[in-house]
Structures are given as C-alpha cells and as structure tokens.
Design a protein around this motif. Structure first.
Motif, PDB file in Angstrom:
ATOM      1  N   TRP A 183      18.870 -42.065  81.285  1.00  0.00           N
ATOM      2  CA  TRP A 183      17.801 -41.105  81.566  1.00  0.00           C
ATOM      3  C   TRP A 183      16.543 -41.418  80.759  1.00  0.00           C
ATOM      4  N   LEU A 184      16.723 -41.799  79.500  1.00  0.00           N
ATOM      5  CA  LEU A 184      15.555 -42.135  78.683  1.00  0.00           C
ATOM      6  C   LEU A 184      14.833 -43.360  79.231  1.00  0.00           C
ATOM      7  N   LYS A 185      15.579 -44.277  79.803  1.00  0.00           N
ATOM      8  CA  LYS A 185      14.931 -45.427  80.440  1.00  0.00           C
ATOM      9  C   LYS A 185      14.180 -44.969  81.694  1.00  0.00           C
ATOM     10  N   GLU A 186      14.810 -44.097  82.490  1.00  0.00           N
ATOM     11  CA  GLU A 186      14.164 -43.592  83.707  1.00  0.00           C
ATOM     12  C   GLU A 186      12.862 -42.853  83.405  1.00  0.00           C
ATOM     13  N   THR A 187      12.820 -42.142  82.286  1.00  0.00           N
ATOM     14  CA  THR A 187      11.602 -41.408  81.923  1.00  0.00           C
ATOM     15  C   THR A 187      10.573 -42.319  81.266  1.00  0.00           C
ATOM     16  N   GLY A 188      10.951 -43.579  81.000  1.00  0.00           N
ATOM     17  CA  GLY A 188      10.034 -44.528  80.390  1.00  0.00           C
ATOM     18  C   GLY A 188       9.951 -44.416  78.876  1.00  0.00           C
ATOM     19  N   ASP A 189      10.864 -43.666  78.279  1.00  0.00           N
ATOM     20  CA  ASP A 189      10.824 -43.472  76.829  1.00  0.00           C
ATOM     21  C   ASP A 189      11.495 -44.600  76.053  1.00  0.00           C
ATOM     22  N   ILE A 190      12.374 -45.345  76.715  1.00  0.00           N
ATOM     23  CA  ILE A 190      12.887 -46.591  76.144  1.00  0.00           C
ATOM     24  C   ILE A 190      12.741 -47.656  77.232  1.00  0.00           C
ATOM     25  N   PRO A 191      12.424 -48.884  76.850  1.00  0.00           N
ATOM     26  CA  PRO A 191      12.209 -49.910  77.876  1.00  0.00           C
ATOM     27  C   PRO A 191      13.505 -50.474  78.448  1.00  0.00           C
ATOM     28  N   LEU A 192      14.536 -50.587  77.625  1.00  0.00           N
ATOM     29  CA  LEU A 192      15.816 -51.158  78.046  1.00  0.00           C
ATOM     30  C   LEU A 192      16.969 -50.408  77.391  1.00  0.00           C
ATOM     31  N   VAL A 193      18.099 -50.371  78.084  1.00  0.00           N
ATOM     32  CA  VAL A 193      19.304 -49.737  77.568  1.00  0.00           C
ATOM     33  C   VAL A 193      20.129 -50.727  76.746  1.00  0.00           C
ATOM     34  N   GLU A 194      20.145 -51.986  77.152  1.00  0.00           N
ATOM     35  CA  GLU A 194      21.019 -52.976  76.518  1.00  0.00           C
ATOM     36  C   GLU A 194      20.883 -53.061  74.997  1.00  0.00           C
ATOM     37  N   PRO A 195      19.678 -53.072  74.418  1.00  0.00           N
ATOM     38  CA  PRO A 195      19.609 -53.145  72.958  1.00  0.00           C
ATOM     39  C   PRO A 195      20.318 -51.979  72.261  1.00  0.00           C
ATOM     40  N   TYR A 196      20.310 -50.813  72.878  1.00  0.00           N
ATOM     41  CA  TYR A 196      20.989 -49.653  72.301  1.00  0.00           C
ATOM     42  C   TYR A 196      22.504 -49.796  72.409  1.00  0.00           C
ATOM     43  N   LEU A 197      22.977 -50.364  73.517  1.00  0.00           N
ATOM     44  CA  LEU A 197      24.411 -50.601  73.656  1.00  0.00           C
ATOM     45  C   LEU A 197      24.886 -51.625  72.625  1.00  0.00           C
TER      46      LEU A 197
END
Length: 183
Positions: free
Chosen positions: A141-155
């Motif tokens: 969701w944070l990626k969809e809202t544009g608040d984070i650019p990518l999910v992979e670094p967080y994973l």
C-alpha cells in the motif's frame, strides 16, 4: 495464507480511512523499517492497546526509545485504546500472549482492522472473522501511495533483521507490488 496477503479484500482502503489496532511486534517492526511515520498515508488512526503500550514502555534499548519517541510525536494518530470485552480477552489469553490477546480483543470489540504478523495470532483473528493486515500488505500500500519507491529493499531489511520470510512469500509480495525480482 501467506504472511503478506491476509485480508478480506485485496483492495487498498481509501487512503487514511481505515482505523486499526496494532500489536507490539508489528509496531516495533515498522519502527525498525523506518516507515512508522508513513502509516497516516494508509490508515486513519492506529489504536494501541494498553498491554501493547505497557510492553513498549518496559522494553529497554535504543530501538524501543526511538519507538516511544515516535509514538509521542504522532500522538494524534497513535491513540490509546482500552475498549474490549474482558471475557473475550481472557479467552484469547489462554492461547496467546497478553499483547496479542489485547489487540485481537480490541479489534473485535471496536470493529477496527488488526495489524499483526504472528501466525498463531493471525489464525486466531481470522477465525474470529477480523480483518488482518500484515507487513507485506502495508508495504504494498505504501508503494501504491508513492510513499516508498520499492518494496524489495524493505523485504531484504526484514530478512537481515531476522524476520523469517520464505522465498515463496518473498516472491508473492514482490508480485503483489508489481516488482520483478532482480537476481
């Protein structure tokens, strides 16, 4: 169901409209990922049960001090929640720790969503037909809202922090986020 996708609906709630109750583990995890300040982009309010607040107060160390400071700074967004049925909480407490039991009982009593990752607690909450939202869903969701650019670094950071994440779940979250895995 994988840790990332448990929810009644895959659709993102209207930004800032969903009220949720959070447990200690997910609260500290979001702080460690340094995205706790972004939660208002996807939730209207995060309610913190008394036992969860007590667990964060008692915990020693720098990371917990940082979390307590963040909660104070976002006081209008993170609010104390004491609404629950004590009998329901005690029934849940027979199977789960007090923080998880408090969070589930309060989500049940208030009709709020539940932010939780522990598999046993998630199964318990799902059996009660609660809306459960896990870390992977929040990241998407944070990626969809544009608040984070990518999910992979967080994973990847979650893995480095010792969070068990199977390769299948890792790939599923990346797929949900629309990210192709780079090897």
């Amino acid at each position: 169901m994988p840790w990332c996708l448990v929810m009644k609906s895959k659709a993102q709630p209207q930004a800032g409209k969903l009220v949720v109750v959070i447990d200690t583990t997910l609260l500290s995890r979001l702080c460690d990922l340094e995205i706790i300040h972004l939660l208002p982009m996807v939730f209207k309010q995060v309610r913190i049960p008394t036992e969860v607040k007590n667990e964060t107060r008692k915990a020693p160390g720098r990371r917990w001090k940082r979390l307590r400071r963040q909660l104070r700074e976002m006081g209008g967004f993170f609010v104390d929640c004491r609404e629950h049925d004590p009998i329901v909480r005690e029934i849940i407490r027979a199977d789960l720790d007090l923080g998880e039991a408090d969070a589930i009982a309060q989500a049940d009593h208030t009709g709020a969503g539940l932010l939780m990752d522990e598999n046993k607690g998630v199964r318990y909450a799902r059996n009660m037909n609660l809306t459960v939202i896990r870390t992977g869903r929040i990241l998407c969701w944070l990626k969809e809202t544009g608040d984070i650019p990518l999910v992979e670094p967080y994973l990847l950071k979650l893995r480095r922090m010792g969070f068990h994440l199977s390769e299948g779940d890792f790939e599923m979250v990346l797929s949900e986020a629309g990210e192709l895995r780079r090897d």
